[in-house]
Design an enzyme around this catalytic site. Structure first.
Site, PDB file in Angstrom:
ATOM      1  N   SER A   1       0.810  -1.220   0.000  1.00 31.25           N
ATOM      2  CA  SER A   1       0.000   0.000   0.000  1.00 31.25           C
ATOM      3  C   SER A   1       0.846   1.275   0.000  1.00 31.25           C
ATOM      4  CB  SER A   1      -0.930   0.012   1.218  1.00 31.25           C
ATOM      5  OG  SER A   1      -1.695   1.211   1.245  1.00 31.25           O
TER       6      SER A   1
ATOM      7  N   SER B   1      -0.745   4.124   0.611  1.00 29.85           N
ATOM      8  CA  SER B   1      -1.547   5.046   1.427  1.00 29.85           C
ATOM      9  C   SER B   1      -0.744   5.699   2.555  1.00 29.85           C
ATOM     10  CB  SER B   1      -2.775   4.332   1.997  1.00 29.85           C
ATOM     11  OG  SER B   1      -3.709   4.054   0.966  1.00 29.85           O
TER      12      SER B   1
ATOM     13  N   THR C   1      -8.882  -1.680   2.642  1.00 29.85           N
ATOM     14  CA  THR C   1      -8.681  -2.255   1.317  1.00 29.85           C
ATOM     15  C   THR C   1      -9.065  -3.730   1.354  1.00 29.85           C
ATOM     16  OG1 THR C   1      -7.109  -2.425  -0.513  1.00 29.85           O
ATOM     17  CG2 THR C   1      -6.226  -2.787   1.709  1.00 29.85           C
TER      18      THR C   1
ATOM     19  N   LYS D   1     -13.773  -4.692   2.699  1.00 28.27           N
ATOM     20  CA  LYS D   1     -14.660  -3.536   2.498  1.00 28.27           C
ATOM     21  C   LYS D   1     -16.107  -3.817   2.915  1.00 28.27           C
ATOM     22  CE  LYS D   1     -11.698  -1.411  -0.962  1.00 28.27           C
ATOM     23  NZ  LYS D   1     -11.558  -0.863  -2.322  1.00 28.27           N
TER      24      LYS D   1
ATOM     25  N   ASP E   1     -14.348   5.191  -2.810  1.00 31.13           N
ATOM     26  CA  ASP E   1     -13.791   4.570  -4.014  1.00 31.13           C
ATOM     27  C   ASP E   1     -14.487   5.063  -5.280  1.00 31.13           C
ATOM     28  OD1 ASP E   1     -11.671   3.003  -3.155  1.00 31.13           O
ATOM     29  OD2 ASP E   1     -12.920   1.255  -2.741  1.00 31.13           O
TER      30      ASP E   1
ATOM     31  N   GLY F   1     -14.953  -7.503 -12.832  1.00 33.26           N
ATOM     32  CA  GLY F   1     -14.838  -7.771 -11.409  1.00 33.26           C
ATOM     33  C   GLY F   1     -16.161  -7.515 -10.708  1.00 33.26           C
TER      34      GLY F   1
ATOM     35  N   GLY G   1     -15.681  -5.420  -3.812  1.00 31.67           N
ATOM     36  CA  GLY G   1     -16.069  -4.190  -3.154  1.00 31.67           C
ATOM     37  C   GLY G   1     -15.812  -2.952  -3.988  1.00 31.67           C
ATOM     38  N   ALA G   2     -14.660  -2.889  -4.652  1.00 31.32           N
ATOM     39  CA  ALA G   2     -14.346  -1.731  -5.494  1.00 31.32           C
ATOM     40  C   ALA G   2     -15.294  -1.661  -6.678  1.00 31.32           C
ATOM     41  CB  ALA G   2     -12.901  -1.796  -5.966  1.00 31.32           C
TER      42      ALA G   2
ATOM     43  N   ARG H   1     -15.249 -13.775 -13.560  1.00 32.58           N
ATOM     44  CA  ARG H   1     -14.974 -15.202 -13.795  1.00 32.58           C
ATOM     45  C   ARG H   1     -16.089 -16.067 -13.205  1.00 32.58           C
ATOM     46  NH1 ARG H   1     -10.232 -16.866 -15.929  1.00 32.58           N
ATOM     47  NH2 ARG H   1      -8.421 -15.484 -15.863  1.00 32.58           N
TER      48      ARG H   1
ATOM     49  N   GLY I   1      -4.283   3.264 -12.038  1.00 34.09           N
ATOM     50  CA  GLY I   1      -4.999   3.316 -10.769  1.00 34.09           C
ATOM     51  C   GLY I   1      -4.503   4.346  -9.780  1.00 34.09           C
TER      52      GLY I   1
END
Length: 264
Positions: free
Chosen positions: A16, A18, A61, A65, A97, A123, A126-127, A146, A229
């Site tokens: 991370s 952050s 993260t 989440k 996000d 995907g 959570g994001a 998937r 990103g």
């Protein structure tokens, strides 16, 4: 008054950026605060998050989440990436996000909204949910995962969304004006069908390590707008900083610091 502690939690967490970003902003504004990375590995993440009472605020993260939203006393969404400890000791949960992604998209591709009708979201974690919520009902959204059942679950909760099977990826790429990868499938072995993209498509990947993923490399080689990103990381983090401290930090300073770190 004691130093207020903040942290980012997740599993894994060592990657991370952050801490570098948030500590820089804390220093910019002369705040009596600290920020650290905390590995949270638990069979009961909800209880574990509730037990982190030493922190005034948390970034969250993967994979926590949903647990963060559940651990909070109040939450604006089913998923949360920001928690704030209130004066009474309770927890408020926020999802930055989605707005952070939209801010990075506007920064990198001004006018994208007017050119976008169909969105492909890869995907269903959570994001992905946060971004789907932020895109609201203004676009036709196709969710590709998937595991089809997970795509179907997210599509069921999202206006104007439908799930797509992994085998239909080529057709999904061909139909999209905006493609957003929220998965960690960024290695060179993934053969993304970027050759099927329409002219003028925008391709975004929320991964920031590596900064240029295989998907973004293929998009740039095709001449498409490719968005890494880092912008989402910065803008969602800036919103979290404002939620905690009541002041808007400098996104440009954060990008300069992070770019220096990534280049070493």
């Amino acid at each position: 008054m004691s130093t207020r502690r903040y942290a980012v939690i997740g599993d894994p967490i060592s990657h991370s950026l952050s801490p570098l970003m948030q500590r820089g902003w804390i220093e910019d504004h002369g705040l009596d605060a600290s920020y650290e990375a905390v590995l949270l590995r638990s069979d009961d993440p909800v209880s574990a998050i509730r037990g982190l009472t030493q922190f005034s605020g948390l970034n969250v993260t993967a994979p926590h989440k949903r647990a963060a939203a559940e651990a909070a006393d109040r939450s604006e969404s089913e998923v949360a990436n920001t928690l704030r400890r209130e004066a009474d000791g309770s927890l408020s949960a926020f999802s930055t996000d989605g707005p952070g992604f939209l801010a990075s998209l506007q920064e990198a591709a001004p006018g994208w909204r007017a050119r976008t009708g169909n969105v492909l979201l890869i995907g269903a974690g959570g994001a992905a949910q946060a971004i789907a919520e932020a895109l609201d009902s203004a676009f036709d959204l196709r969710i590709l995962n998937r595991t089809f059942s997970r795509a179907a679950e997210l599509a069921e909760r999202t206006p104007r969304a439908e799930p797509a099977r992994w085998e239909a990826m080529d057709a999904c790429f061909a139909a999209a004006d905006l493609i957003v990868n929220t998965t960690t499938m960024s290695d060179e072995s993934m053969d993304w069908p970027v050759s099927h993209c329409r002219e003028g498509a925008v391709v975004a990947d929320i991964v920031y390590t590596p900064l240029e993923t295989a998907l973004l490399k293929a998009a740039r080689e095709r001449g498409l707008i490719a968005i890494d990103g880092l912008g989402m990381l910065i803008h969602q983090g800036a919103l979290a900083f404002e939620i905690w401290h009541g002041v808007k930090p400098d996104a440009a300073k954060a990008r300069a610091r992070l770019m220096r770190a990534l280049s070493t």
